[in-house]
Design an enzyme around this catalytic site. Structure first.
Site, mmCIF file in Angstrom:
data_model
loop_
_atom_site.group_PDB
_atom_site.id
_atom_site.type_symbol
_atom_site.label_atom_id
_atom_site.label_comp_id
_atom_site.label_asym_id
_atom_site.label_seq_id
_atom_site.Cartn_x
_atom_site.Cartn_y
_atom_site.Cartn_z
ATOM 1 N N ASP A 1 -3.208 -1.927 -3.632
ATOM 2 C CA ASP A 1 -1.960 -1.321 -3.138
ATOM 3 C C ASP A 1 -1.605 -1.799 -1.725
ATOM 4 O OD1 ASP A 1 -2.293 0.305 -5.459
ATOM 5 O OD2 ASP A 1 -3.440 1.782 -4.308
ATOM 6 N N GLU B 1 5.839 4.086 -10.323
ATOM 7 C CA GLU B 1 5.180 4.334 -9.023
ATOM 8 C C GLU B 1 5.370 3.111 -8.129
ATOM 9 O OE1 GLU B 1 1.029 4.947 -10.040
ATOM 10 O OE2 GLU B 1 0.755 2.874 -10.643
HETATM 11 O O1 FUB Z 1 -4.548 3.246 -5.957
HETATM 12 C C1 FUB Z 1 -4.266 4.414 -6.650
HETATM 13 C C2 FUB Z 1 -2.979 4.308 -7.390
HETATM 14 O O2 FUB Z 1 -3.009 3.217 -8.290
HETATM 15 C C3 FUB Z 1 -1.771 4.000 -6.529
HETATM 16 O O3 FUB Z 1 -1.341 5.083 -5.764
HETATM 17 C C4 FUB Z 1 -0.838 3.539 -7.566
HETATM 18 O O4 FUB Z 1 0.318 2.924 -7.094
HETATM 19 C C5 FUB Z 1 -1.720 2.612 -8.381
HETATM 20 O O5 FUB Z 1 -1.804 1.342 -7.831
#
Ligand code: FUB
Length: 344
Positions: free
Chosen positions: A39, A246
């Protein structure tokens, strides 16, 4: 420990991955291999590149549908002089034990700079297991950061992206469905545990709120960010290769606002373009095709006139929750659309 190091070295030597019987070669190599990182929120501060990633670990927490195995406990900042140069791991920038209200799972963070102070925004579950956004400050881009005693009032869900507009206003975009809990919130009110969005429903929308002058609270009520298809309609949940899941990121190019995001279960990084920070944004296409691993999460940053996409995959570990960050150049077409990247 020795075994882990050997495995990492072996995996790095064998950089080709095999998929459906074909050998696919990754176009980029992991920026670091001594820890797992994901991320990546990349920023240029004072002419240098700083990456604010999640710090993936093997915590032993069992995998579940809500991503419980993404059980991260601290943040580390990576820095580099140029996208191609040596990467420095600057050590622990914030530890979960120093965030009094936090329960578990430090997920994807972002950072903003205002008046010589760096603000680290981070999603973590509180003691009731509800994701909230925290903020921590430092005079250095690499920390250590000191967390505020409470989460940001009115904040929820995951994946903050803080964007500074040219008029000096800062906006926080956020949200993530499924394990990111966005579906549990309606009109900014917590509905309790709910089912994941279903086919036939409108897709859930990411959120935006302007930050207050002190950068530690929301200056306005949280609003939805509309992402529209080419005909001006909102996406349905069924349209899961284009709808928001997301990993919001916002950048500006030639006066336009680019909102990019992950489609989650279809693993694309898509983008949509708008004329102001609140949107609406109109869907334009794919920035990054699916990478190795379930999650896809990115940032886009300009450095000395060139544009770069920071992203992650699971090249080193082959495990979805143990990722490694990477970088690749991103190019625009003359009409402002982005040239789709396939990272293999
Ligand atoms: O790293 C945890 C979660 O996985 C992140 O918040 C999301 O965007 C995904 O990459």
């Amino acid at each position: 420990m020795k075994l882990i190091r050997n495995t990492i070295t072996l995996t790095l030597i064998c950089t080709a991955i095999v998929s459906f019987g074909q050998v696919k070669k990754p176009l980029s190599q992991p920026l670091v291999s001594h820890i797992f990182t994901a991320d990546p929120s990349a920023h240029v501060f004072n002419g240098k590149i700083y990456i604010y990633p999640s710090h993936d670990i093997e915590s032993g927490t069992k995998e579940d549908d809500e991503g419980g195995h993404f059980d991260m406990k601290d943040y580390r900042v990576l820095s580099m002089d140029t996208p191609q140069s040596k990467v420095k791991d600057n050590g622990v920038a914030l530890d979960i034990k120093d965030v009094k209200w936090a329960g578990r799972q430090m997920w994807a963070p972002d950072v903003a700079l205002k008046n010589d102070t760096y603000y680290l925004y981070f999603p973590v579950k509180d003691k009731e297991d509800i994701f909230r956004m925290g903020v921590a400050t430092s005079k250095s881009p690499v920390g250590p950061f000191k967390a505020e005693k409470e989460p940001i009032k009115g904040s929820y869900s995951i994946d903050p992206c803080v964007f500074k507009d040219i008029n000096g206003s800062y906006y926080m975009y956020f949200g993530g469905i499924w394990g990111g809990q966005l579906q549990r919130w309606k009109n900014n009110v917590y509905q309790g545990k709910t089912d994941n969005p279903k086919k036939g429903e409108l897709a859930r929308l990411p959120r935006i709120a302007k930050l207050s002058a002190d950068m530690k609270s929301l200056a306005e009520e949280v609003k939805e960010v509309k992402i529209l298809d080419e005909k001006g309609n909102l996406f349905m949940e069924d349209n899961n290769d284009k709808r928001f899941f997301e990993a919001a990121w916002v950048h500006k190019y030639k006066g336009k606002y680019y909102f990019s995001y992950s489609t989650g279960d279809t693993h694309n990084i898509c983008y949509a373009i708008g004329d102001n920070p609140y949107g609406p944004f109109t869907y334009k296409g794919i920035v990054l095709n699916p990478v190795q691993g379930w999650t896809n999460h990115h940032s886009i940053v300009e450095f000395k006139g060139k544009w770069f996409l920071y992203y992650h995959d699971t090249q080193i570990s082959g495990k979805t929750h143990l990722r490694n960050v990477k970088v690749i150049e991103l190019k625009y077409n003359p009409d402002g659309t982005i040239q789709t990247i396939t990272a293999y």
